[in-house]
Every structure is written in structure tokens, then in C-alpha cells.
Design an enzyme around this catalytic site. Structure first.
Site, mmCIF file in Angstrom:
data_model
loop_
_atom_site.group_PDB
_atom_site.id
_atom_site.type_symbol
_atom_site.label_atom_id
_atom_site.label_comp_id
_atom_site.label_asym_id
_atom_site.label_seq_id
_atom_site.Cartn_x
_atom_site.Cartn_y
_atom_site.Cartn_z
ATOM 1 N N ALA A 172 -0.045 22.256 15.557
ATOM 2 C CA ALA A 172 -1.268 21.613 16.036
ATOM 3 C C ALA A 172 -0.974 20.138 16.241
ATOM 4 O O ALA A 172 0.006 19.609 15.692
ATOM 5 C CB ALA A 172 -2.396 21.787 15.018
ATOM 6 N N CYS A 173 -1.796 19.465 17.013
ATOM 7 C CA CYS A 173 -1.554 18.051 17.281
ATOM 8 C C CYS A 173 -1.574 17.249 15.981
ATOM 9 O O CYS A 173 -2.132 17.673 14.967
ATOM 10 C CB CYS A 173 -2.585 17.521 18.273
ATOM 11 S SG CYS A 173 -4.211 17.208 17.560
ATOM 12 N N LEU A 174 -0.971 16.074 16.021
ATOM 13 C CA LEU A 174 -0.810 15.268 14.815
ATOM 14 C C LEU A 174 -2.115 14.666 14.301
ATOM 15 O O LEU A 174 -2.158 14.135 13.187
ATOM 16 C CB LEU A 174 0.219 14.154 15.075
ATOM 17 C CG LEU A 174 1.620 14.642 15.449
ATOM 18 C CD1 LEU A 174 2.556 13.465 15.669
ATOM 19 C CD2 LEU A 174 2.179 15.579 14.379
#
Length: 274
Positions: A172-174
Site C-alpha cells: 500500500a502507499c506510504l
């Protein structure tokens, strides 16, 4: 070619959409969907990938390689950290997806595509995902959700299709590494990306480094926790993650689980629904 009723249903659904732009991250779901969309629509599918401070550089590189292998048109668009999510609100995912997919929809409209699609799957509706609301409002199509494809099914079909993402760990995105309410800083994303890249380089494929200011909270897959019961390895990990910019390094004893920052939110929602 796979001869399966559910798979054929997905092919039929995609053909009904005509000409599509796929929001492509290079993960398990979007790679499988891109492969099937290419089979169903040929050149009438285009992949668009977001380049942002909260997307790891290695993930962008992987996405580029995957699209090249599948022979699909690809465009990368830059997305800054928008002001409305600067302090990481609980509806961050909704606000971010609204902004990002508005950009993708604009590209689709300008270039003559009929729909924008994404890789949301049937399992995703069980987690706290305010971004799904944004997709619905913007009329983004989610073929894997509509056709009720679970993650396990997507992995199984991906393996059958020869996609090397079939066993890729969830990612998942940071933004998901930062506690809600904390200011989002580019330097923190860089610390997290470098720390996770290091952990992956020593064999921890499913890993999260949650950033609490100067403190890194490391989550590894539950089945991998025993690998850390080695003093020399722990010292090496601590030293390397500190070199990424953290002052303190801790291990989350529960291990990695999807959306650990969402646990209290989900608990509160469940209590409200009782």
C-alpha cells in the site's frame, strides 16, 4: 487462455466497457486486471501510474517493467501531496483518491476512453477503506469487485497466467505508514522507503515500517517473526534502519497485519453498528 466461468465473466464485463484506462500500481490486483483487460480489449486499454512522494520508487520501476512485458500503453502522472491531506486525516484515502482519480478521469476524457477502472477486489470491502466512497462518487469501475474476485482467486488465476506477481506480498502507499493526525513529510517517506527496502533485501518480503517521528515500528509477517530471534540480526537491523534516518527502532510483537493504523477506527465503527 483460461476456460473458467468466473474468469470468462470478467472478460465479458471488461468487453462491455469498451475502451478503458486502468489505474495501475503494479500490485497483485492491478497486474492481474491489466493482463485480463489486455486479453479482453486488446489496444483499447491503457495503464496510468501515479508518481508521488508517497509511492516507493522501486514500485514505479516494477510497474513500468510489468506494463512493458504485457505490451500495454502506459502513462505516468505526477501527484503532489495535496493540502487537504497534509496532516493525514482519517478520511485521507477518500481525499487522496478523489484528487488522483479526478486526474486520471481527465486523461481518459481527453484521450477518448470510456471508463476508468481500478483493481479493488471483493475482499477490500471488509477493511476500513474510505477511498471506496471516492471511487463510487467518481463512477470509477472496479471489475474485480463487481465480479466478486477474492484475493485468493486473483493469486490463483495470476499463477495460472504466469504472472510473477501471483505471490507478491500486499502493498500500500506510504501514507499508510504514518499515524492519523501527523504531518506528512517527504523526508519521512524517504526514511520509510529506504528502511522497508532494506528489510526486503534481507528476506522479509511482507514488511511495514510504521513511522512515529524518530521511531520506526517494524512489522514483519507473523510467520517470519521467529527469524528475528537472533541478537546479531537485531543489532544489524537496528543499525541499518537508523542509517535511514530513524533514531529508535522497535519491533511490533503482533507482526504485520493489513491496516494496523485502522484497528481503532474499525473497533469504533463496529461498536457504533451494534
Amino acid at each position: 487462455m483460461i476456460n473458467n466461468e468466473k474468469y470468462n465473466g470478467l472478460i465479458k464485463y471488461l468487453k462491455s466497457l469498451g475502451k478503458v484506462v486502468l489505474a495501475f500500481s503494479g500490485g497483485v490486483d492491478s497486474t492481474f486486471l491489466l493482463r485480463v483487460a489486455k486479453e479482453a480489449l486488446g489496444d483499447n486499454v491503457k495503464a496510468v501510474t501515479i508518481l508521488s512522494p508517497y509511492i516507493p520508487k522501486w514500485e514505479i520501476a516494477e510497474a513500468q517493467e510489468l506494463v512493458k512485458e504485457l505490451g500495454v500503453q502506459h502513462e505516468i502522472i505526477e501527484a503532489p501531496i495535496i493540502d487537504s491531506i497534509k496532516f493525514n486525516p482519517e478520511d485521507r484515502c477518500y481525499l487522496c483518491k478523489t484528487a488522483v482519480f479526478a486526474m486520471i478521469l481527465s486523461i481518459a476524457k481527453e484521450q477518448g476512453y470510456d471508463y476508468v477502472i481500478d483493481g479493488t477486489n471483493f475482499d477490500d470491502i471488509s477493511d476500513y477503506r474510505p477511498g471506496l466512497k471516492a471511487l463510487k462518487e467518481l463512477e470509477v469501475k472496479s471489475p474485480l469487485l463487481e465480479c466478486k474476485f477474492t484475493k485468493a482467486e486473483i493469486r490463483a488465476f495470476s499463477k495460472e497466467l504466469g504472472l510473477n506477481t501471483w505471490d507478491k506480498p500486499p502493498y500500500a502507499c506510504l501514507l499508510t505508514r504514518i499515524p492519523y493526525g501527523n504531518e506528512l513529510k517527504v523526508e519521512d517517506f524517504e526514511k520509510i522507503e529506504n528502511a522497508e527496502k532494506y528489510m526486503m533485501s534481507i528476506g522479509f518480503r511482507a514488511v511495514r515500517v510504521r513511522c512515529h517521528g524518530n521511531l520506526a515500528r517494524v512489522e514483519v509477517a507473523r510467520q517470519d517473526r521467529s527469524k528475528l530471534f537472533n541478537e546479531e540480526l537485531l543489532d544489524t537491523i537496528s543499525e541499518n534502519i537508523k542509517e535511514c534516518g530513524f533514531k529508535y527502532v522497535t519491533l511490533d510483537l503482533q507482526g504485520y497485519r493489513v491496516g494496523s493504523f485502522n484497528e481503532n477506527i474499525m473497533k469504533n465503527l463496529n461498536e457504533q453498528n451494534k
